[in-house]
Write a protein that holds these residues in place. Sequence first.
Motif, mmCIF file in Angstrom:
data_model
loop_
_atom_site.group_PDB
_atom_site.id
_atom_site.type_symbol
_atom_site.label_atom_id
_atom_site.label_comp_id
_atom_site.label_asym_id
_atom_site.label_seq_id
_atom_site.Cartn_x
_atom_site.Cartn_y
_atom_site.Cartn_z
ATOM 1 N N TYR A 28 0.847 -1.203 0.000
ATOM 2 C CA TYR A 28 0.000 0.000 0.000
ATOM 3 C C TYR A 28 0.884 1.256 0.000
ATOM 4 O O TYR A 28 1.075 1.887 1.062
ATOM 5 C CB TYR A 28 -0.904 0.016 1.237
ATOM 6 N N HIS A 62 -10.804 7.829 0.001
ATOM 7 C CA HIS A 62 -10.195 6.669 0.674
ATOM 8 C C HIS A 62 -8.712 6.528 0.362
ATOM 9 O O HIS A 62 -7.955 6.104 1.224
ATOM 10 C CB HIS A 62 -11.060 5.435 0.419
ATOM 11 N N ASP A 79 -12.934 -4.645 3.233
ATOM 12 C CA ASP A 79 -12.978 -5.235 1.893
ATOM 13 C C ASP A 79 -13.751 -6.545 1.707
ATOM 14 O O ASP A 79 -14.850 -6.548 1.195
ATOM 15 C CB ASP A 79 -11.546 -5.424 1.385
ATOM 16 N N ARG A 125 -6.046 -13.090 0.652
ATOM 17 C CA ARG A 125 -6.570 -11.893 -0.020
ATOM 18 C C ARG A 125 -7.954 -12.181 -0.614
ATOM 19 O O ARG A 125 -8.359 -13.333 -0.737
ATOM 20 C CB ARG A 125 -5.615 -11.477 -1.160
ATOM 21 N N TYR A 174 -12.762 -9.287 -6.765
ATOM 22 C CA TYR A 174 -12.147 -8.165 -7.498
ATOM 23 C C TYR A 174 -12.970 -7.786 -8.725
ATOM 24 O O TYR A 174 -13.110 -6.603 -9.036
ATOM 25 C CB TYR A 174 -10.688 -8.492 -7.874
ATOM 26 N N TYR A 184 -7.754 -12.324 5.449
ATOM 27 C CA TYR A 184 -8.070 -10.889 5.451
ATOM 28 C C TYR A 184 -9.198 -10.535 6.424
ATOM 29 O O TYR A 184 -9.079 -10.773 7.613
ATOM 30 C CB TYR A 184 -8.432 -10.553 4.002
ATOM 31 N N TRP A 185 -10.332 -9.998 5.935
ATOM 32 C CA TRP A 185 -11.398 -9.580 6.848
ATOM 33 C C TRP A 185 -12.398 -10.706 7.138
ATOM 34 O O TRP A 185 -13.461 -10.467 7.682
ATOM 35 C CB TRP A 185 -12.134 -8.355 6.266
ATOM 36 N N GLU A 200 -0.194 -6.830 9.253
ATOM 37 C CA GLU A 200 -1.471 -6.187 8.939
ATOM 38 C C GLU A 200 -2.604 -6.866 9.734
ATOM 39 O O GLU A 200 -3.472 -6.202 10.275
ATOM 40 C CB GLU A 200 -1.704 -6.334 7.431
#
Length: 446
Positions: free
Chosen positions: A35, A77, A178, A211, A217, A370-371, A414
């Motif tokens: 990032y 963002h 995300d 991811r 995506y 990830y989330w 992260e």
Amino acid sequence: MSVTADTRAMLRDRAAAVLQGNDAGTWTKASPHLYPHQWSWDSAFIAIGWAHLDVRRAMTELEQLFAAQWSTGMVPHIVFRAGPDQPYFPGPEWWDCAVSPAAPTPPLRTTGICQPPVHALAVRRIWQLTPPADRPEIRARIQALYPGLVSWHRYLATNRDPEGSGLVTAYHPWEGTDNSPRWDRSLARIEVAEPGPYTRLDTAQIGASQRPTDWDYDRYLWLVGLLRKYRYDDAEIYRHYPFLIKDVFFSAVLVAANAALLDLADIAEAGADDREQLARWLERGRAGLTGCFDAESGLCVDYDVRAGEQIRLRTFAGFAPLFARTADGAQRDTQLRVLDSADFCGNPRFRWRLLPSTSPAEQAFQPRNYWRGPVWPIINWLLWQSLRELGCSVRADEIRGDSLDQIAAGEFAEYFEPFTGEPLGSPEQSWTAAVTLDWSAQDLSS
Ligand code: 2M8
């Protein structure tokens, strides 16, 4: 096992080195490679970290971000600041924000969506940490930034809540969490998702199993295409766009942020109108969250505006009343019980008693993705802050201690696998370092 005071002091120094390593002078990369630009809510947490090292630098971080604020009040963002030698996908050409008359003028380039408004919490923390000698300067800088903060909150309370429900409408999974399973059904309903050819850069750096999928995506990029088509105009988006979610977590952060702006009102010499408006938004936000509290599960539920249905999933977002510092004692007690149940922090197989992004009791739970399961330090920082303000200082301090132990073992990752504590995602993530600095300061001052 708990780490010693010496290890904590070393951790603090290493956290400072991560922020300094990602420092681009007046803004900070969210992480060194994955990032490379300035992200909105990352910057707010990062400013809290900087405040422990240099309050002026902390203010600069936020001032740089707000320099890219849209004329609608929206804080974008991402502000694309890194050069072409540090590629990120999707970059500014994909967003093409020049189609909107509200976007900032070149050379500033941004995305056309936003993230949770942690910024006022950051400004309040900076002020708390400002040494007396620096107060005149920092006060003046807070006064200069305050109208931008109010207009940011106004954007969220009006353009993003035309119903006046007290709940913020999210337009995109990239507005914070995300690939959270919260969005799965709504994304699955999108009929066409053919964004055209593209090449992902994230999975070249981080294992694809950590991811979002290509299916995700395709939809993320398709939605960006639609937002571009509607020229990022909120009224047009509300009329035609397929993904509108009343996001309880985003809304709870806005409640807490409105309270923080009210706390700063004297420092900022805010007028009566601003104060009244902030108090109104705060109350409306609390009422909105109460309206989506599900007594059976003890959690708050998101709402899909287009489908007209609640999103019933056990994720960290369900603790919106805690994040919003609920004034309802019964609701708070219910939430505290669920928080420490086996569905969340109290899962006997967890390495630390921390809040996972998704409950291990959910079918969608994936501990390394990830989330969809991992523990995120910034979410646990928000929870820690809320619990302290709600007077639950013992539980808050456990979250702080466990989080520091997790980070000490996992080096500013992260996010973390909840059963093993394995560090995942990007290493040297700025906001993980920033919350480490804030948490460590509590040790060093006690
Ligand atoms: C993650 O999101 C970006 C897109 O914005 C990505 O995956 O490429 C999210 O965790 C987001 O909340 C965060 O602000 C960003 C930078 O840390 O990374």
